[in-house]
Structures are given as C-alpha cells and as structure tokens.
Write a protein that holds these residues in place. Sequence first.
Motif, PDB file in Angstrom:
ATOM      1  N   HIS A 173      -4.540 -52.367 -90.132  1.00  0.00           N
ATOM      2  CA  HIS A 173      -5.251 -51.287 -90.815  1.00  0.00           C
ATOM      3  C   HIS A 173      -5.698 -50.170 -89.870  1.00  0.00           C
ATOM      4  O   HIS A 173      -5.970 -49.057 -90.329  1.00  0.00           O
ATOM      5  CB  HIS A 173      -6.464 -51.856 -91.553  1.00  0.00           C
ATOM      6  N   ASP A 174      -5.776 -50.476 -88.603  1.00  0.00           N
ATOM      7  CA  ASP A 174      -6.280 -49.479 -87.652  1.00  0.00           C
ATOM      8  C   ASP A 174      -5.166 -48.748 -86.907  1.00  0.00           C
ATOM      9  O   ASP A 174      -5.422 -48.065 -85.913  1.00  0.00           O
ATOM     10  CB  ASP A 174      -7.219 -50.125 -86.646  1.00  0.00           C
ATOM     11  N   ILE A 175      -3.932 -48.864 -87.369  1.00  0.00           N
ATOM     12  CA  ILE A 175      -2.840 -48.164 -86.701  1.00  0.00           C
ATOM     13  C   ILE A 175      -2.989 -46.656 -86.898  1.00  0.00           C
ATOM     14  O   ILE A 175      -3.238 -46.197 -88.015  1.00  0.00           O
ATOM     15  CB  ILE A 175      -1.473 -48.641 -87.223  1.00  0.00           C
ATOM     16  N   PRO A 176      -2.911 -45.843 -85.852  1.00  0.00           N
ATOM     17  CA  PRO A 176      -3.052 -44.390 -86.016  1.00  0.00           C
ATOM     18  C   PRO A 176      -1.904 -43.822 -86.854  1.00  0.00           C
ATOM     19  O   PRO A 176      -0.749 -44.186 -86.679  1.00  0.00           O
ATOM     20  CB  PRO A 176      -3.006 -43.856 -84.584  1.00  0.00           C
ATOM     21  N   GLY A 177      -2.258 -42.918 -87.772  1.00  0.00           N
ATOM     22  CA  GLY A 177      -1.254 -42.318 -88.649  1.00  0.00           C
ATOM     23  C   GLY A 177      -1.039 -43.074 -89.929  1.00  0.00           C
ATOM     24  O   GLY A 177      -0.329 -42.588 -90.826  1.00  0.00           O
ATOM     25  N   GLY A 178      -1.615 -44.294 -90.042  1.00  0.00           N
ATOM     26  CA  GLY A 178      -1.537 -45.056 -91.273  1.00  0.00           C
ATOM     27  C   GLY A 178      -0.143 -45.547 -91.600  1.00  0.00           C
ATOM     28  O   GLY A 178       0.724 -45.723 -90.723  1.00  0.00           O
ATOM     29  N   GLU A 179       0.106 -45.778 -92.905  1.00  0.00           N
ATOM     30  CA  GLU A 179       1.363 -46.380 -93.347  1.00  0.00           C
ATOM     31  C   GLU A 179       2.567 -45.489 -93.089  1.00  0.00           C
ATOM     32  O   GLU A 179       3.668 -45.990 -92.823  1.00  0.00           O
ATOM     33  CB  GLU A 179       1.294 -46.737 -94.842  1.00  0.00           C
ATOM     34  N   ASP A 180       2.381 -44.166 -93.157  1.00  0.00           N
ATOM     35  CA  ASP A 180       3.517 -43.270 -92.912  1.00  0.00           C
ATOM     36  C   ASP A 180       4.022 -43.390 -91.477  1.00  0.00           C
ATOM     37  O   ASP A 180       5.243 -43.451 -91.227  1.00  0.00           O
ATOM     38  CB  ASP A 180       3.122 -41.829 -93.209  1.00  0.00           C
ATOM     39  N   PHE A 235       3.540 -45.940 -89.448  1.00  0.00           N
ATOM     40  CA  PHE A 235       4.105 -47.267 -89.230  1.00  0.00           C
ATOM     41  C   PHE A 235       5.525 -47.347 -89.776  1.00  0.00           C
ATOM     42  O   PHE A 235       6.419 -47.947 -89.159  1.00  0.00           O
ATOM     43  CB  PHE A 235       3.237 -48.334 -89.901  1.00  0.00           C
ATOM     44  N   GLU A 236       5.775 -46.743 -90.943  1.00  0.00           N
ATOM     45  CA  GLU A 236       7.105 -46.824 -91.539  1.00  0.00           C
ATOM     46  C   GLU A 236       8.143 -46.108 -90.681  1.00  0.00           C
ATOM     47  O   GLU A 236       9.297 -46.550 -90.595  1.00  0.00           O
ATOM     48  CB  GLU A 236       7.081 -46.228 -92.953  1.00  0.00           C
ATOM     49  N   VAL A 237       7.757 -45.013 -90.022  1.00  0.00           N
ATOM     50  CA  VAL A 237       8.686 -44.333 -89.123  1.00  0.00           C
ATOM     51  C   VAL A 237       9.076 -45.259 -87.974  1.00  0.00           C
ATOM     52  O   VAL A 237      10.265 -45.356 -87.598  1.00  0.00           O
ATOM     53  CB  VAL A 237       8.048 -43.034 -88.579  1.00  0.00           C
ATOM     54  N   CYS A 238       8.091 -45.938 -87.420  1.00  0.00           N
ATOM     55  CA  CYS A 238       8.387 -46.870 -86.327  1.00  0.00           C
ATOM     56  C   CYS A 238       9.248 -48.044 -86.811  1.00  0.00           C
ATOM     57  O   CYS A 238      10.171 -48.496 -86.100  1.00  0.00           O
ATOM     58  CB  CYS A 238       7.074 -47.401 -85.729  1.00  0.00           C
ATOM     59  N   ALA A 239       8.967 -48.548 -88.007  1.00  0.00           N
ATOM     60  CA  ALA A 239       9.749 -49.671 -88.549  1.00  0.00           C
ATOM     61  C   ALA A 239      11.195 -49.247 -88.796  1.00  0.00           C
ATOM     62  O   ALA A 239      12.150 -50.005 -88.500  1.00  0.00           O
ATOM     63  CB  ALA A 239       9.100 -50.168 -89.837  1.00  0.00           C
ATOM     64  N   LYS A 240      11.394 -48.055 -89.334  1.00  0.00           N
ATOM     65  CA  LYS A 240      12.758 -47.580 -89.569  1.00  0.00           C
ATOM     66  C   LYS A 240      13.516 -47.409 -88.256  1.00  0.00           C
ATOM     67  O   LYS A 240      14.734 -47.644 -88.200  1.00  0.00           O
ATOM     68  CB  LYS A 240      12.711 -46.254 -90.335  1.00  0.00           C
ATOM     69  N   HIS A 269       5.841 -31.543 -87.046  1.00  0.00           N
ATOM     70  CA  HIS A 269       4.912 -31.941 -88.099  1.00  0.00           C
ATOM     71  C   HIS A 269       4.568 -33.423 -88.053  1.00  0.00           C
ATOM     72  O   HIS A 269       3.446 -33.800 -88.417  1.00  0.00           O
ATOM     73  CB  HIS A 269       5.503 -31.598 -89.466  1.00  0.00           C
ATOM     74  N   ASN A 270       5.502 -34.287 -87.679  1.00  0.00           N
ATOM     75  CA  ASN A 270       5.228 -35.730 -87.682  1.00  0.00           C
ATOM     76  C   ASN A 270       5.272 -36.353 -86.297  1.00  0.00           C
ATOM     77  O   ASN A 270       5.156 -37.576 -86.167  1.00  0.00           O
ATOM     78  CB  ASN A 270       6.198 -36.459 -88.613  1.00  0.00           C
ATOM     79  N   PHE A 271       5.426 -35.546 -85.264  1.00  0.00           N
ATOM     80  CA  PHE A 271       5.541 -36.103 -83.920  1.00  0.00           C
ATOM     81  C   PHE A 271       4.258 -36.811 -83.486  1.00  0.00           C
ATOM     82  O   PHE A 271       4.296 -37.927 -82.950  1.00  0.00           O
ATOM     83  CB  PHE A 271       5.883 -35.001 -82.907  1.00  0.00           C
ATOM     84  N   VAL A 272       3.111 -36.184 -83.680  1.00  0.00           N
ATOM     85  CA  VAL A 272       1.849 -36.742 -83.174  1.00  0.00           C
ATOM     86  C   VAL A 272       1.591 -38.112 -83.785  1.00  0.00           C
ATOM     87  O   VAL A 272       1.257 -39.074 -83.070  1.00  0.00           O
ATOM     88  CB  VAL A 272       0.681 -35.776 -83.472  1.00  0.00           C
ATOM     89  N   ALA A 273       1.719 -38.235 -85.096  1.00  0.00           N
ATOM     90  CA  ALA A 273       1.466 -39.521 -85.744  1.00  0.00           C
ATOM     91  C   ALA A 273       2.445 -40.587 -85.262  1.00  0.00           C
ATOM     92  O   ALA A 273       2.053 -41.738 -84.992  1.00  0.00           O
ATOM     93  CB  ALA A 273       1.565 -39.361 -87.259  1.00  0.00           C
ATOM     94  N   ALA A 274       3.738 -40.236 -85.156  1.00  0.00           N
ATOM     95  CA  ALA A 274       4.737 -41.209 -84.699  1.00  0.00           C
ATOM     96  C   ALA A 274       4.479 -41.622 -83.255  1.00  0.00           C
ATOM     97  O   ALA A 274       4.589 -42.812 -82.916  1.00  0.00           O
ATOM     98  CB  ALA A 274       6.137 -40.612 -84.836  1.00  0.00           C
ATOM     99  N   PHE A 275       4.132 -40.676 -82.409  1.00  0.00           N
ATOM    100  CA  PHE A 275       3.903 -40.978 -80.997  1.00  0.00           C
ATOM    101  C   PHE A 275       2.686 -41.895 -80.830  1.00  0.00           C
ATOM    102  O   PHE A 275       2.722 -42.860 -80.064  1.00  0.00           O
ATOM    103  CB  PHE A 275       3.705 -39.681 -80.216  1.00  0.00           C
ATOM    104  N   CYS A 276       1.607 -41.586 -81.561  1.00  0.00           N
ATOM    105  CA  CYS A 276       0.408 -42.422 -81.463  1.00  0.00           C
ATOM    106  C   CYS A 276       0.666 -43.829 -82.010  1.00  0.00           C
ATOM    107  O   CYS A 276       0.200 -44.830 -81.439  1.00  0.00           O
ATOM    108  CB  CYS A 276      -0.746 -41.766 -82.205  1.00  0.00           C
ATOM    109  N   ALA A 277       1.405 -43.936 -83.117  1.00  0.00           N
ATOM    110  CA  ALA A 277       1.710 -45.254 -83.683  1.00  0.00           C
ATOM    111  C   ALA A 277       2.600 -46.055 -82.748  1.00  0.00           C
ATOM    112  O   ALA A 277       2.418 -47.279 -82.582  1.00  0.00           O
ATOM    113  CB  ALA A 277       2.386 -45.084 -85.040  1.00  0.00           C
ATOM    114  N   ALA A 278       3.570 -45.391 -82.121  1.00  0.00           N
ATOM    115  CA  ALA A 278       4.444 -46.089 -81.169  1.00  0.00           C
ATOM    116  C   ALA A 278       3.652 -46.584 -79.964  1.00  0.00           C
ATOM    117  O   ALA A 278       3.907 -47.690 -79.448  1.00  0.00           O
ATOM    118  CB  ALA A 278       5.565 -45.151 -80.723  1.00  0.00           C
TER     119      ALA A 278
END
Length: 587
Positions: free
Chosen positions: A71-78, A80-85, A97-106
């Motif tokens: 639940h505490d992953i930065p960027g939320g479900e969106d 996380f789904e980028v990383c899973a894909k 537009h989506n780099f920051v969230a993907a980078f923080c989640a990774a």
Amino acid sequence: MKFMKLGTRPDTFYTEEATRTVISDTPTDLIIRVNNISYLLHKFPLLPKCGLLQRLCSDFADSNTVTIELHDIPGGEDAFEVCAKFCYGITINLSAHNFVAAFCAAKFLRMTESVEKGNFIVKLEAFFNSCVLDGWKDSVVTLQTTNKLPEWSENLGIIRRCIDSIVEKILTPPAKVSWSYTYTRPGYTQKRHQAAPKDWWTEDISDLDIELFRCIITAVRSTYMLPSQLIGEALHVYACRWLPDITKTGSPETSASQAEESVEKNRRILEIIVSMIPADRGSVSVGFLLRLLSIAIYLGVSPVTKTELRRRASLQFEEATVSDLLLPSHLSSNQHSYDIDLVMSLLESYLVLWRRQSPAPAENGHFLRSIRKVAKLIDSYLQVVARDVNMPVMKVVSLAEAFPDFAREEHDDLYKFVNMYLKEHPDLSKAEKKRLCRILDCQKLSPEVRAHAVKNDRLPLRTVVQLLFFEQETGSRTTGQKMTTHELVAKGKQIPVTEHDISKLQLGSRRSTIPESSEGGHQKLKRSDGKVLVESERSKVVRENTDQEVESQKGKETRGDRNSGSKLDIPKKSVRQRSKPEHGTDR
C-alpha cells in the motif's frame, strides 16, 4: 515531448471487479494488493527483477500462493502496474508525464542492476539523462509531476536535476534557443529563423507549483545574468496564471471549506510573489503592483505584505495611468464601485516619500514635475469616479485636497471633475455643493473654463460670484483701474461670501454693462447668460455704504466716463446722507 518504448508483448492485463489479472496458462501464485486493487500475478518473472519481492517472498517458502500488501508503494497502483508489465515484457510507453512515478516505484521495488542485468532502473535513468533533461518542455513537465511525490523526488535528486536543466536553458541566449516553447502574447507571431523573445521561458514555468517556481526564480537571480525586468515579467505571468481576477464579480459556487482552501492557497502565492519582486525600481510596472495590492486587500493577506506593496507602488506612482487606478471596491459596506480608499492610501504614502525626498520643491524641478504629474493623474481619476452615483462627496473632496497648492498649475481638470460630480449627483445638499466647489481656485481656471463656469447652473451662487469678481479684477488690471479694497482682499484667496458681499460684488462686477430698474423694491442684475440676480432692499442700503476709498475715487469721475463703457464701482454714502444728492452720481 520525447518518449521511450519498452517491451514487445501485447497488453494481457484485464480487470474483473477490483482485481487485475494477466492472461496466462500458468496459474497465479502471487497476489499483490495495492490500495483497493488486487493483482493476481506470478512469482516468475516478477521475483527475478524485484529485490523487494524476493525478500518478502522468502518468508513464505512453504506456501504455494503468497499474498503481499504494497500500500505504501510510491505512485500507487498505476506505477506498480508499469513495473509489473516491464517484468512480463509487455509494451510500455514512458514519457515526462509518468517517468517520476515509474522511477520512484522501481526504486521502491529495488529493480536494480545488482538484482538483474539490464533492469528497469538503468533504463529509466538512461531515458531521464538523454531525453528528459535534454528537452525544455520535458524538464518542465517532469518537474511539475514531482509535486505528487515530493519527498521521493527530492531524495532521488529528480527535482534538483530538473531545476538545473531548466535554469541552464533559461540562461541560454535567445538567438541560440532551438527547442519548442509556449508563447501566447497577443500580436506575437513566431517566424522561421527568428530569434526567440527574451521572455520566451516565462509561460512554461508558470505551470509549476509556487514552491518549484520560487526555486527556479531564485536560482536564476543568483546568477545575475538576467535583468530585473525579465524576473518581473516572469512574476507577472505567474500571477496572471494563478491569482484570482478581481474584476470579475461572479465566482463559481464552492463549499465553504473549498473556498477557504482556495483563499489560503492564493494568499501563499501572492506573498511569495511579493517577496520575490526585485528591489530595482521599474522591475515590475506600477499597474501590476496596484493589482497585487487590490488582490491582497481582497484576500486579506498580512499587513506586512500590503505595506510593502503600497510602498513599492508609491515609488512609481507618477508612472501610473487612470486605468491602473480603477480598481474595484471589495468591502461589502461600500456601495460605490471603485476603491477610492486604496488610491487615497497610496497617495498619502507617495506624499510622505515625496516630502522626505524633496524638502524644497521649488528648487528641484524633477520633484516638482513629479507631484504635478501625479496631481494631474488624480484629477483625471476623479473625473471617472465622479460618474459613480454612490461615491460619497467627502471621499472625492479629501482626495482632491490632499495636494499642496503648487501641485496644480491650473484647475481646469479639477473643474471638469466638479461639474461631472454635480451632474451625476443632483440631490446634493447646498452645504455639500459649497464644500465640493471650495476646492476650486478661480485664479487657476482658464478663460474658456471660467466662461463656462459662469453660465453653469449646477454651481452654487457663491462660486459664480467669486468667478464674476475675479473677472472684474482681471478687467481692472487690463484697463489700469485701481482695485477696490474688496478686490485686494479676494486676490488669490477663496473668501467666504456673505449676503453683504454678494450684493456689492454682483453690483460692482456688472454695473457698467447691466442697467438698473426699480421693480417691487428690488434691483435686478442680469448675468451674461440672461439669468437674473435679485438684490434686496437691504442690499441696496448696504451698497450705499461702500468704503471711503471708492467714494473718493468716484467723486473724481464724470458721468461721461461711465457712459463711455468704463467699469465703475458705485460709491457708498451713509444712510443719513441719502436725501442729499452727491456730486457725480446719477440716482
């Protein structure tokens, strides 16, 4: 805007109620819950690429299906789904537009090179360095998205590196600007091979949060490479983008909590903008300062901010225009449209600074020109606000009387204001009309304006008589006649006129051109517009008691002089001597 495409497989994720599942022949053995969504996935290929999942799954070695909550992953479900894909090899598109969230989640999932070669973080860093930081709009958009994850972005250095890239591009000479930018000034058309305007960067950074905007402006100012006017223009563009338009009376309906939140946000923006205005005079226009001051009053910002705006605006007051001063009144108790109190406070501040800088105005032409320019500005402003039917008379009188006498070389504009105010306020009391007209100086009116004023039915009789008297004084000087005692007293002054004075002044000013007739015990005098001024019997007696100086002068003049058209003052006699004819008078 640049983007990076990773993966080749088609998207096989689908949603069933609150569950996201990937189509596969292999049964799921890994359940990951992010907020309100459950992902039914597989340990392989996720665990080989995610160091965090490897550690968490190691605690469930004996279990076939593992459930993990993130639940505490930065960027939320969106995010996380980028990383899973990425782990599944499904095609993903990365952009600013989506780099920051993907980078923080990774980073959160520890998708590093130490876990697997060619992992997600390495590819994201390559995209950030070669595409995001290299582009102008990419850097701005990426910086803008960091406000959703400020702590992660700050700790990972995203904010600092984006700001450095933006500042570097702002400092680039306009002739070398080769990237696209937003510039929507009215009348501007970008032509091919044309150098960019000096303020090409101001609109794009105005989309940023105020704190990020402040960081960029502070960094640019610290280099001392750009003039203060460019900094001021950036502040002006940002204020227009975010602060409310006070000229619009209507506002969208919002709840009390939303309205208070919006007001508090606007207060913070305005106070930060004011704190960043360069100290150099002229870095921002006085019109911009006045709008900020009006908004500050509307929002109820701190007294320190309002005082600073008032001080800055008063320093440049002579540069203002009438339209700059026509600011709406925000107080519910005021029925008038214009905020004349703001203009009055600004004028008072200006006069304090003016007196402090110019103790001897007659000896300094610059300061004298300055105050006369401001006086002319206020007179023009008064002509506009005079049309407001709810404008109180004492407010306009106080504003008009704030200047010293030498600030106005002529009173023509002041007369236009008085005439307009009387026209729009026909219900003024006699006392209010007299108080309003007291600001006029007959000596400072041009002949054309005096001629209009004498025929003006709206003016009080007192003012008309003063004008007639001044015309007589001017005529006496032209013909070389000796002025009477009353003329000497009235010279250059606004004297109070009693019934006694009205009788003498009316008769003295019109005697040579207007015949007398006795009807009903009254003497009738006609003005140049044909209006009759009536003199009572009491005034006739007073008229006969003129001073001895005029009596002596009159005794030396013949009847033929009067018939030839020269203007004479009628001599006085005592009441006891009325029965005795006096030499040289024709009763």
